[in-house]
Design a protein around this motif. Structure first.
Motif, PDB file in Angstrom:
ATOM      1  N   ALA A 163       0.837  -1.193   0.000  1.00 51.40           N
ATOM      2  CA  ALA A 163       0.000   0.000   0.000  1.00 51.40           C
ATOM      3  C   ALA A 163       0.873   1.245   0.000  1.00 51.40           C
ATOM      4  N   ALA A 164       0.448   2.269  -0.743  1.00 52.97           N
ATOM      5  CA  ALA A 164       1.245   3.494  -0.846  1.00 52.97           C
ATOM      6  C   ALA A 164       1.410   4.174   0.507  1.00 52.97           C
ATOM      7  N   ASP A 165       0.451   3.983   1.424  1.00 62.63           N
ATOM      8  CA  ASP A 165       0.552   4.649   2.722  1.00 62.63           C
ATOM      9  C   ASP A 165       1.424   3.893   3.716  1.00 62.63           C
ATOM     10  N   GLY A 166       1.964   2.728   3.311  1.00 60.77           N
ATOM     11  CA  GLY A 166       2.873   1.984   4.170  1.00 60.77           C
ATOM     12  C   GLY A 166       2.205   1.145   5.230  1.00 60.77           C
ATOM     13  N   SER A 167       0.884   1.036   5.185  1.00 62.84           N
ATOM     14  CA  SER A 167       0.161   0.337   6.251  1.00 62.84           C
ATOM     15  C   SER A 167       0.487  -1.148   6.333  1.00 62.84           C
ATOM     16  N   ASN A 168       0.920  -1.737   5.222  1.00 63.08           N
ATOM     17  CA  ASN A 168       1.271  -3.171   5.249  1.00 63.08           C
ATOM     18  C   ASN A 168       2.728  -3.409   4.862  1.00 63.08           C
ATOM     19  N   ALA A 169       3.578  -2.405   5.087  1.00 66.14           N
ATOM     20  CA  ALA A 169       4.973  -2.473   4.637  1.00 66.14           C
ATOM     21  C   ALA A 169       5.717  -3.649   5.261  1.00 66.14           C
ATOM     22  N   ASP A 170       5.566  -3.839   6.572  1.00 67.87           N
ATOM     23  CA  ASP A 170       6.279  -4.926   7.234  1.00 67.87           C
ATOM     24  C   ASP A 170       5.825  -6.283   6.706  1.00 67.87           C
ATOM     25  N   ALA A 171       4.522  -6.436   6.524  1.00 67.00           N
ATOM     26  CA  ALA A 171       3.995  -7.700   6.017  1.00 67.00           C
ATOM     27  C   ALA A 171       4.470  -7.955   4.589  1.00 67.00           C
ATOM     28  N   TYR A 172       4.536  -6.887   3.779  1.00 67.78           N
ATOM     29  CA  TYR A 172       5.009  -7.053   2.393  1.00 67.78           C
ATOM     30  C   TYR A 172       6.470  -7.477   2.371  1.00 67.78           C
ATOM     31  N   ARG A 173       7.308  -6.819   3.176  1.00 72.22           N
ATOM     32  CA  ARG A 173       8.730  -7.165   3.196  1.00 72.22           C
ATOM     33  C   ARG A 173       8.936  -8.614   3.643  1.00 72.22           C
TER      34      ARG A 173
END
Length: 465
Positions: free
Chosen positions: A328-338
Motif C-alpha cells: 500500500a502506498a501509505d505503508g500500512s502493510n509495509a512490514d507484512a510485504y517485506r
C-alpha cells in the motif's frame, strides 16, 4: 579541415551534470539526497576494503559517483522520435521495451543509455523514457482534447532542433556546438509552473489518471526525478528521515540479499507544487492557481544482470508475492510485504557460484595471472584452478513493475487503475523510428566476449610459460 567532433561520452557527462545542477536548484531535497547517498557509499567502502578493491579492479568505482538516471514522460510519437535524436548526440540508445499498463500506468517505455562497457564506465547516464498511451483511456472526448493540446506544443527549443539535425548530418558536433547543445537540451527538461490547460481540463485529466495530467497539462516533459546509485539502499531508506526526507513505504524490486540482483529503488515522496492555470472559455479573467504533484527524488542499488532463465524466475516469484500481498502506498502493510517478499524469494539462489552454474546471471570473465595447466579445459575447471575469475555484470536497465511502483507511490493509491495488460512493442518502435536493443543480447555479448578474451590471454601465458 572540419573541426574535430566532441566525444559523445563527454557530451553525455556535460549533460548529466547540467541536469543535476538544474534539478538541485529546482528540488533542494535532491541535494540532501545526494549528500546522504555519498555518506552511505563512503561507509560501505570503508567497512569493506575487499569490495572497494573489487570495484576499483573492474573500473566501476569511479562511475558510482557519476551515476544517475532520470525519467521523463512524453506525449506524442513526434516527441519520442525527436527525443531519440537528442539522446543519440550523447551516445545514448534505446534499450528494452517496458509495458507499464501491466501495473496500471498508461504508458510504454524504453531506456536511453550507452551500450558498450567503455562508455558505461565513462558515464552511465540513463533516461527512462515513457510515451503516454491515450488509447488506453475510456473517455473519447477526453482523449481528443488531450491529443489536441499535445499536438500544439513544441518541447524542443529551435536551437536544440538545429543542433540535433546538424549532428545527424555531420556525424557529430564540435566542442563549441556540444556545449551549446547541452544548454539548449536542458531546457526541454526544465520545470514550468504555468500549465498548458485550464484548471477544469486539468481536473478531468487528473481524474482519468494523475500521470495523464502530468504529461498533457504542461509545456514540456519536466524531469520528474534524478537517481544516484547507492551501495546499500536499506541503509539509505533507514537514514532518510534523519535528513528530514520522507521515504516511500517500501523499497521496490527484490528483497535484501547477500548477492544483489537486478535493481532496487526507493524515493522520497513527490513535491506538491503551485501551478498557474490559464483562464478557460467561461469568460473569467486572469489565471487560476492550483497544485500539482509529480517530481520526487529516487535512489537505486544495482545488482547482477539476470539471464532469461533468471529473469523468468524473478518474474514468477514477484508475481507470487503480489498475489499474496500488494504494498500500500501509505505503508500500512509495509512490514507484512517485506516479510512475504523475503519468504517467497528464498527460492532464488543467493550466492554467486550457484547463480553462475545454474545459468541465472551474467558474468564477466578475466584471467587472474595464475598459471593454468590446460587453458582449453572447461570453464568450471579454469575457475577451480584459480586462473580464471568470474565477476557479476551490473544490471544497467529497469523493471516495469518497480517503475510503476515508484510512479504510484508518488501519485497515490488512486493512480493505480485496472488497465488490461496491453503491450505494443511494434507500435512503440514505429513511433520511435528504430528498434529497441535487446538487453539480454547486450549482456550475453559482453559475457561471451570477456570469456573469449580471457581464454586468449590464458593461452598466450601458457605458451610463454
Amino acid at each position: 579541415m572540419a573541426a574535430e567532433h566532441a566525444n559523445p561520452d563527454k557530451i553525455r557527462a556535460l549533460f548529466s551534470r547540467a541536469m543535476s545542477v538544474m534539478y538541485r536548484e529546482e528540488v533542494p531535497a535532491y541535494g540532501t539526497l545526494m549528500e546522504l547517498v555519498h555518506d552511505v557509499n563512503a561507509e560501505v567502502l570503508l567497512a569493506s576494503p575487499a569490495e572497494r578493491e573489487r570495484l576499483e579492479g573492474l573500473g566501476e568505482l569511479e562511475r558510482i559517483d557519476e551515476e544517475r538516471h532520470g525519467a521523463i514522460r512524453l506525449g506524442t510519437p513526434r516527441e519520442l522520435f525527436t527525443m531519440r535524436g537528442l539522446f543519440a548526440v550523447m551516445g545514448m540508445h534505446p534499450v528494452g521495451y517496458y509495458d507499464l499498463s501491466v501495473a496500471g500506468v498508461p504508458v510504454h517505455s524504453t531506456a536511453f543509455r550507452p551500450l558498450d562497457d567503455a562508455a558505461l564506465r565513462r558515464n552511465p547516464f540513463r533516461v527512462f523514457t515513457s510515451l503516454l498511451r491515450l488509447d488506453l483511456l475510456d473517455d473519447a472526448d477526453l482523449r481528443d482534447a488531450a491529443a489536441e493540446v499535445l499536438d500544439r506544443r513544441e518541447i524542443f527549443t529551435p536551437g536544440c532542433l538545429e543542433l540535433i539535425h546538424k549532428a545527424e548530418a555531420d556525424g557529430g558536433l564540435s566542442e563549441a556546438d556540444a556545449e551549446r547543445f547541452v544548454a539548449e537540451a536542458v531546457e526541454t527538461f526544465r520545470w514550468h509552473a504555468e500549465a498548458n490547460v485550464p484548471h477544469a481540463l486539468y481536473r478531468r485529466l487528473h481524474d482519468a489518471h494523475r500521470l495523464v495530467a502530468d504529461v498533457v497539462a504542461f509545456k514540456g516533459p519536466h524531469i520528474n526525478h534524478l537517481t544516484p546509485r547507492t551501495l546499500d539502499i536499506d541503509r539509505v531508506q533507514e537514514m532518510m528521515p534523519d535528513r528530514d526526507i520522507s521515504p516511500k513505504a517500501v523499497v521496490e524490486g527484490p528483497p535484501t540479499r547477500t548477492v544483489p540482483i537486478l535493481l532496487r529503488q526507493t524515493s522520497f515522496k513527490a513535491l506538491e507544487e503551485p501551478v498557474n492555470f490559464p483562464a478557460d472559455d467561461s469568460g473569467e479573467a486572469g489565471t487560476t492557481t492550483g497544485r500539482h504533484t509529480a517530481r520526487f527524488g529516487e535512489i537505486e542499488q544495482r545488482g547482477i544482470a539476470l539471464t532469461p532463465s533468471g529473469q523468468a524466475l524473478y518474474d514468477r516469484l514477484l508475481a507470487e508475492t503480489r498475489s499474496l500481498i500488494t504494498p500500500a502506498a501509505d505503508g500500512s502493510n509495509a512490514d507484512a510485504y517485506r516479510a512475504t517478499l523475503a519468504e517467497v524469494f528464498s527460492a532464488f539462489p543467493d550466492d554467486l557460484e550457484t547463480l553462475r552454474k545454474d545459468g541465472l546471471g551474467y558474468f564477466r570473465y578475466s584471467a587472474t595471472g595464475q598459471p593454468c595447466k590446460d587453458p582449453s579445459c572447461g570453464l568450471d575447471a579454469l575457475i577451480a584452478q584459480g586462473c580464471l575469475r568470474a565477476d557479476p555484470i551490473v544490471y544497467e536497465d529497469f523493471l516495469p513493475v518497480s517503475a510503476a511502483g515508484i510512479f504510484q507511490s508518488n501519485l497515490g493509491d488512486g493512480a493505480a487503475q485496472a488497465f488490461v495488460a496491453n503491450p505494443n512493442r511494434a507500435r512503440f518502435e514505429e513511433d520511435l523510428g528504430a528498434p529497441v536493443h535487446d538487453l539480454f543480447f547486450r549482456y550475453a555479448e559482453t559475457e561471451a566476449r570477456s570469456l573469449a578474451e580471457a581464454r586468449i590471454e590464458l593461452s598466450r601465458s601458457h605458451q610463454t610459460a
